[in-house]
Design a protein around this motif. Structure first.
Motif: not given
Length: 286
Positions: A75-78, A84-85, A88-91
């Protein structure tokens, strides 16, 4: 022991003593979220309802004190148009020191669970431990832990215990063997404080504590400790932990078996009222 920080494990009652993972990744992720939020011109109060989390939860994530749930990241990404940052960071996130690697997936789901069931026969589960009891377990860990490691494990344990205070709509069920209190881990005073603490927690409407009597001819929990949880999407998962490893269980067939055993143990343990009565008598006998 159990819980990924366990009695000496990683999160709550374990004994495995997972290696501390010194990482700034949670704090870094939080700063990135904060940066994108400010770029979007949103305050935490404006951002929180959009990601469907409370302001304190958003603040905890931005401060690096809470692992961000997958739906928060999406949700924060959207909402923040983060290119996409955030995904990517969450991974690459890792938990704070004191949380065993094998417990990480369970801890992430546990933080959002609507039902959480715990049966323990080795030590008091981490969610119910007092600081004195937990530190006794840490001090007795082998190989020995350094002062900084002990402190890191207690910080992780205390952070996890916030679930009992911050999730009033989650139903917590605990089945504890009577001998866990009779052992007097840490001494009489530590045990006295522990019983008082468990009794106080059991006053909450969403916390049930049952004691499995020391003399019990029929016992469905002889296979060992078990944890079960239900997600907001009504999916059930199980978790079993050994001394140096944990098993996250997704198989619906195995989870069903664990649910069957837990349900039977609920009927074999003392009732809620009788359990609290026994704890009061044990407290008085100290």
């Amino acid at each position: 022991m159990a819980d990924g920080t366990g009695g000496t494990s990683a999160l709550g009652g374990g004994c495995g003593g997972g290696e501390p993972e010194v990482s700034d990744s949670l704090r870094t992720f939080g700063e990135v979220v904060k940066g994108f939020r400010r770029r979007a011109g949103l305050t935490q109060e404006q951002f929180a309802p959009r990601v469907r989390y409370s302001v304190p939860t958003v603040a905890s994530i931005e401060q690096g004190r809470r692992f961000p749930p997958p739906d928060f990241v999406e949700r924060a990404e959207e909402i923040l148009d983060a290119f996409g940052v955030l995904r990517g960071a969450a991974r690459h996130l890792s938990r704070q020191p004191g949380l065993a690697s094998w417990f990480r997936q369970w801890a992430r789901l546990e933080a959002e669970a609507v039902n959480l069931h715990t049966y323990e026969c080795r030590l008091i589960p981490g969610l119910l431990q007092t600081e004195a009891y937990a530190r006794t377990l840490f001090v007795n860990q082998l190989p020995p832990l350094g002062d900084d490691q002990i402190e890191a494990q207690w910080v992780a344990r205390a952070e996890r215990q916030r679930l009992l205070r911050e999730r009033p709509n989650t139903a917590f069920s605990f089945i504890l063997e009577e001998h866990l209190f009779l052992r007097r881990t840490g001494g009489v005073e530590v045990t006295r404080q522990l019983i008082d603490h468990v009794l106080a927690l059991a006053e909450a409407r969403n916390v049930e504590v049952q004691v499995m009597p020391q003399v019990q001819e029929d016992h469905a929990g002889l296979h060992g400790p078990v944890r079960l949880l239900e997600t907001p999407e009504n999916r059930w998962f199980g978790y079993c932990e050994g001394q140096e490893s944990g098993q996250f269980i997704t198989s619906s067939k195995v989870v069903s078996t664990l649910q069957m055993r837990y349900a039977r143990m609920r009927s074999q343990a003392l009732s809620l009222g009788d359990s609290l009565g026994l704890l009061h008598r044990m407290r008085g006998a100290l």
